[in-house]
Write an enzyme that holds these catalytic residues in place. Structure first.
Site, PDB file in Angstrom:
ATOM      1  N   CYS A 149     -10.456 -31.226  -1.190  1.00 37.62           N
ATOM      2  CA  CYS A 149     -11.660 -31.660  -0.476  1.00 37.62           C
ATOM      3  C   CYS A 149     -12.840 -31.693  -1.442  1.00 37.62           C
ATOM      4  CB  CYS A 149     -11.998 -30.686   0.656  1.00 37.62           C
ATOM      5  SG  CYS A 149     -10.716 -30.512   1.879  1.00 37.62           S
ATOM      6  N   LYS A 185      -2.792 -26.031  -1.050  1.00 45.19           N
ATOM      7  CA  LYS A 185      -2.330 -27.404  -1.245  1.00 45.19           C
ATOM      8  C   LYS A 185      -2.986 -27.980  -2.496  1.00 45.19           C
ATOM      9  CE  LYS A 185      -1.310 -31.619   1.325  1.00 45.19           C
ATOM     10  NZ  LYS A 185      -1.406 -32.287   2.648  1.00 45.19           N
TER      11      LYS A 185
END
Length: 330
Positions: A149, A185
């Site tokens: 992100c 992740k």
């Protein structure tokens, strides 16, 4: 040792074939009945797919990433097909963590599914607060920390592109969730993925998920217009599977057999699943293939045992990390 976390439901495995996978690391706190899970972002929370087949057949449902506040996502068009793949720039559209925990998690639990939350944020504090809220749900069995992100505190960088920032997020989430299995992740858009994997595990991650999409772009040859409104977008599908195999193999070599890996990237067939397991994955996530065939994950769950049985294996774990190199020429 903590009792394994399992949930009843789903299809019975092939007789004599053990498809179970341990995602709890050394403490064995999370055991799934089979290795097939969903890739976050490609399955929402399963309501649409459950109209076609029972989502409890999956090893687990990794839901779409949630954030502190609801997000509308990026402008359309958000997706376009590419050779052997797909580009997408959705922008983390989601209802917000409160709505997801109150509405979607109970529905999944009632269906008999094992629920893995995917959490995202723009700052370390975002991740910490979302993790706290997810931790109030007793039905969530693990958390995937979406480190790909934008980090608004560091000029738009992605957390997972630097070992230090990735570790900082994981430490914050681990502090909020002291006993929850955590999976970081990781992005393939780095020079070396293994050091990032080492950093997040040392920061408290139980294991890692690899790989997220890789950054791509598509332009219409006639008009010169970008095919996805955002310009750059995440490339997924079979085109990236060799990248996933390489990254998983490197992470497994770096982290060792005791650190579980959820592998993903272009999985469509049983052979794809086995390839990622041989590279070092414990579980395997199905993502883009679901858009082409919504029954893909179910087919893999139901076919994997037969594939192993036909080749004389009694458990999937026999194949994990089993890569054989060509002998050197004399």
């Amino acid at each position: 040792m903590t009792a394994p976390t399992t949930t009843s439901g789903g299809a019975a495995p092939t007789d004599g074939i053990d498809l179970s996978v341990d995602l709890g690391g050394n403490d064995g706190a999370l055991v799934l009945p089979n290795p097939i899970v969903t890739a976050s972002g490609c399955f929402a929370s399963g309501r649409e797919i459950d109209a076609l087949w029972d989502v409890a057949e999956l090893g687990a449902v990794v839901a779409k990433s949630v954030t502190r506040e609801p997000r509308q996502g990026l402008p359309t068009p958000r997706m376009t097909e590419t050779p052997s793949g797909m580009l997408n720039a959705i922008g983390l559209q989601n209802p917000g963590v409160d709505t997801w925990v109150d509405r979607d998690v109970p529905w999944l639990a009632a269906r008999g599914a094992r629920v893995i939350a995917s959490i995202a944020g723009n700052t370390v504090e975002d991740f910490r607060e979302v993790a706290k809220r997810v931790g109030t749900s007793r039905e969530v069995v693990a958390v995937e920390v979406n480190l790909s992100c934008p980090n608004v505190s560091h000029r738009g960088l992605v957390f997972a592109t630097q070992a230090s920032t990735a570790a900082e997020v994981v430490r914050a989430v681990r502090a909020a969730l002291p006993t929850m299995p955590l999976f970081a992740k990781l992005t393939p858009d780095v020079t070396e993925i293994a050091p990032v994997g080492r950093a997040v595990v040392e920061a408290g991650a139980t294991g890692v998920s690899a790989i997220n999409t890789t950054l791509g772009m598509a332009i219409d040859a006639e008009t010169g217009r970008v095919k996805v409104a955002n310009g750059y977008a995440g490339l997924s599908g079979p085109a990236i599977r060799p990248m996933a195999v390489r990254a998983i193999h490197q992470l497994h070599a770096e982290l060792g057999p005791d650190v579980p890996i959820i592998g993903m990237g272009g999985v469509r067939s049983v052979e794809d699943v086995v390839e990622l397991v041989r590279a070092g994955a414990s579980a395997v996530a199905v993502g883009t293939a679901t858009f082409a065939d919504p029954f893909t994950a179910r087919t893999l769950v139901r076919s994997l045992g037969s594939w192993l049985e036909q080749r004389g294996f009694t458990s999937l774990s026999e194949l994990r990390g089993s890569v054989h190199r060509w002998p050197h020429n004399p």
